[in-house]
Design a protein around this motif. Sequence first.
Motif, PDB file in Angstrom:
ATOM      1  N   GLU A   1       0.905  -1.156  -0.021  1.00 24.96           N
ATOM      2  CA  GLU A   1       0.100  -0.103   0.036  1.00 24.96           C
ATOM      3  C   GLU A   1       0.932   1.331   0.052  1.00 24.96           C
ATOM      4  O   GLU A   1       0.600   2.057  -0.766  1.00 24.96           O
ATOM      5  N   ARG A   2       1.946   1.141   0.869  1.00 24.01           N
ATOM      6  CA  ARG A   2       2.784   2.629   0.775  1.00 24.01           C
ATOM      7  C   ARG A   2       3.528   2.606  -0.655  1.00 24.01           C
ATOM      8  O   ARG A   2       3.510   3.755  -1.155  1.00 24.01           O
ATOM      9  N   HIS A   3       3.939   1.500  -1.072  1.00 22.02           N
ATOM     10  CA  HIS A   3       4.807   1.528  -2.373  1.00 22.02           C
ATOM     11  C   HIS A   3       3.851   1.969  -3.440  1.00 22.02           C
ATOM     12  O   HIS A   3       4.359   3.038  -4.232  1.00 22.02           O
ATOM     13  N   PHE A   4       2.556   1.704  -3.538  1.00 21.40           N
ATOM     14  CA  PHE A   4       1.892   1.874  -4.718  1.00 21.40           C
ATOM     15  C   PHE A   4       1.031   2.896  -4.326  1.00 21.40           C
ATOM     16  O   PHE A   4      -0.005   3.913  -5.217  1.00 21.40           O
ATOM     17  N   GLY A   5       0.937   3.612  -3.161  1.00 17.66           N
ATOM     18  CA  GLY A   5       0.138   4.708  -2.742  1.00 17.66           C
ATOM     19  C   GLY A   5      -1.301   4.478  -2.888  1.00 17.66           C
ATOM     20  O   GLY A   5      -2.228   5.453  -3.095  1.00 17.66           O
ATOM     21  N   VAL A   6      -1.905   3.157  -2.626  1.00 16.80           N
ATOM     22  CA  VAL A   6      -3.364   2.935  -2.635  1.00 16.80           C
ATOM     23  C   VAL A   6      -3.672   2.078  -1.289  1.00 16.80           C
ATOM     24  O   VAL A   6      -2.928   1.948  -0.476  1.00 16.80           O
ATOM     25  N   LYS A   7      -4.945   2.001  -0.971  1.00 18.41           N
ATOM     26  CA  LYS A   7      -5.688   1.246  -0.013  1.00 18.41           C
ATOM     27  C   LYS A   7      -6.035  -0.054  -0.662  1.00 18.41           C
ATOM     28  O   LYS A   7      -6.817   0.059  -1.626  1.00 18.41           O
ATOM     29  N   LEU A   8      -5.425  -1.310  -0.423  1.00 21.43           N
ATOM     30  CA  LEU A   8      -5.852  -2.694  -0.824  1.00 21.43           C
ATOM     31  C   LEU A   8      -7.126  -3.071  -0.174  1.00 21.43           C
ATOM     32  O   LEU A   8      -7.179  -2.955   1.239  1.00 21.43           O
ATOM     33  N   ALA A   9      -7.920  -3.818  -0.686  1.00 19.25           N
ATOM     34  CA  ALA A   9      -9.028  -4.320  -0.225  1.00 19.25           C
ATOM     35  C   ALA A   9      -9.208  -5.924  -1.057  1.00 19.25           C
ATOM     36  O   ALA A   9      -8.909  -5.959  -2.088  1.00 19.25           O
ATOM     37  N   PHE A  10      -9.839  -6.785  -0.168  1.00 22.23           N
ATOM     38  CA  PHE A  10      -9.525  -8.233  -0.754  1.00 22.23           C
ATOM     39  C   PHE A  10     -10.741  -9.138  -0.323  1.00 22.23           C
ATOM     40  O   PHE A  10     -11.313  -8.910   0.767  1.00 22.23           O
TER      41      PHE A  10
ATOM     42  N   ALA B   1      -8.191  -1.837  -5.441  1.00 25.09           N
ATOM     43  CA  ALA B   1      -7.304  -0.789  -4.924  1.00 25.09           C
ATOM     44  C   ALA B   1      -8.251   0.366  -5.145  1.00 25.09           C
ATOM     45  O   ALA B   1      -8.695   0.859  -5.984  1.00 25.09           O
ATOM     46  N   PHE B   2      -7.891   1.291  -4.084  1.00 25.33           N
ATOM     47  CA  PHE B   2      -8.618   2.591  -3.714  1.00 25.33           C
ATOM     48  C   PHE B   2      -7.581   3.636  -3.716  1.00 25.33           C
ATOM     49  O   PHE B   2      -6.660   3.557  -2.818  1.00 25.33           O
ATOM     50  N   ALA B   3      -7.717   4.827  -4.248  1.00 31.78           N
ATOM     51  CA  ALA B   3      -6.990   6.050  -3.928  1.00 31.78           C
ATOM     52  C   ALA B   3      -7.095   6.495  -2.657  1.00 31.78           C
ATOM     53  O   ALA B   3      -8.346   6.268  -2.199  1.00 31.78           O
TER      54      ALA B   3
ATOM     55  N   VAL C   1     -11.220   6.124  -0.154  1.00 35.16           N
ATOM     56  CA  VAL C   1     -11.214   5.235   1.110  1.00 35.16           C
ATOM     57  C   VAL C   1     -12.299   5.505   2.029  1.00 35.16           C
ATOM     58  O   VAL C   1     -12.896   4.393   2.424  1.00 35.16           O
ATOM     59  N   ASP C   2     -12.829   6.525   2.088  1.00 31.43           N
ATOM     60  CA  ASP C   2     -14.339   6.836   2.754  1.00 31.43           C
ATOM     61  C   ASP C   2     -15.340   6.812   2.034  1.00 31.43           C
ATOM     62  O   ASP C   2     -16.375   7.282   2.223  1.00 31.43           O
ATOM     63  N   SER C   3     -15.101   6.376   0.658  1.00 28.31           N
ATOM     64  CA  SER C   3     -16.323   6.577  -0.465  1.00 28.31           C
ATOM     65  C   SER C   3     -17.593   5.434  -0.136  1.00 28.31           C
ATOM     66  O   SER C   3     -17.123   4.450   0.340  1.00 28.31           O
TER      67      SER C   3
ATOM     68  N   ALA D   1     -18.869  -0.176   0.453  1.00 31.67           N
ATOM     69  CA  ALA D   1     -19.635  -1.398  -0.323  1.00 31.67           C
ATOM     70  C   ALA D   1     -18.769  -2.470  -0.733  1.00 31.67           C
ATOM     71  O   ALA D   1     -19.219  -3.667  -0.313  1.00 31.67           O
ATOM     72  N   PHE D   2     -17.474  -2.148  -0.986  1.00 30.44           N
ATOM     73  CA  PHE D   2     -16.735  -3.432  -1.287  1.00 30.44           C
ATOM     74  C   PHE D   2     -16.089  -3.919  -0.156  1.00 30.44           C
ATOM     75  O   PHE D   2     -16.097  -5.235   0.094  1.00 30.44           O
ATOM     76  N   ILE D   3     -15.928  -3.320   1.064  1.00 30.29           N
ATOM     77  CA  ILE D   3     -15.600  -4.205   2.187  1.00 30.29           C
ATOM     78  C   ILE D   3     -16.661  -4.510   3.242  1.00 30.29           C
ATOM     79  O   ILE D   3     -16.374  -5.044   4.312  1.00 30.29           O
ATOM     80  N   SER D   4     -17.929  -4.326   2.756  1.00 34.97           N
ATOM     81  CA  SER D   4     -19.012  -4.520   3.974  1.00 34.97           C
ATOM     82  C   SER D   4     -19.209  -6.076   3.617  1.00 34.97           C
ATOM     83  O   SER D   4     -19.150  -6.735   2.600  1.00 34.97           O
TER      84      SER D   4
END
Length: 128
Positions: free
Chosen positions: A80-89, A97-99, A103-105, A110-113
């Motif tokens: 996440e630090r390297h690519f400057g994104v927040k990852l969700a799985f 991957a979220f800018a 992250v609060d969108s 919806a993706f992490i719910s």
Amino acid sequence: MSLDVSPDLLAAAERGPVSDAEFIDCVRTSLPYAWEVISGVATSVDASGFADHEVPPPSEAERGQLLRALASDAIRGGLERHFGVKLAFQNCHRVGAFAPAAVDSDRYRAFISPRGQLLNQSPELRDC
């Protein structure tokens, strides 16, 4: 074992902290499939602040790489630090991957719910 750590990198870690660059290089070379998926999704984040990868891995070995990369706080955080994104799985292979600004969108929430997880289930993925 999650990572193939060279004797030099192991010795450096035994002496003290190592740089993110050294750690990320170890991740990149140890988990090439996971690196390919995550770097691809991270560099594909669109103007809405989101990108995802939904293609199942070609084998269990590649699935294992992805699981190891995203299940480890240290590896995931480094990526996440390297690519400057927040990852969700989700689903043992769906990577979002979220800018940082997204992250609060609504899309991120919806993706992490739990609902998002349930809606992304299918019988062929139950063994992953």
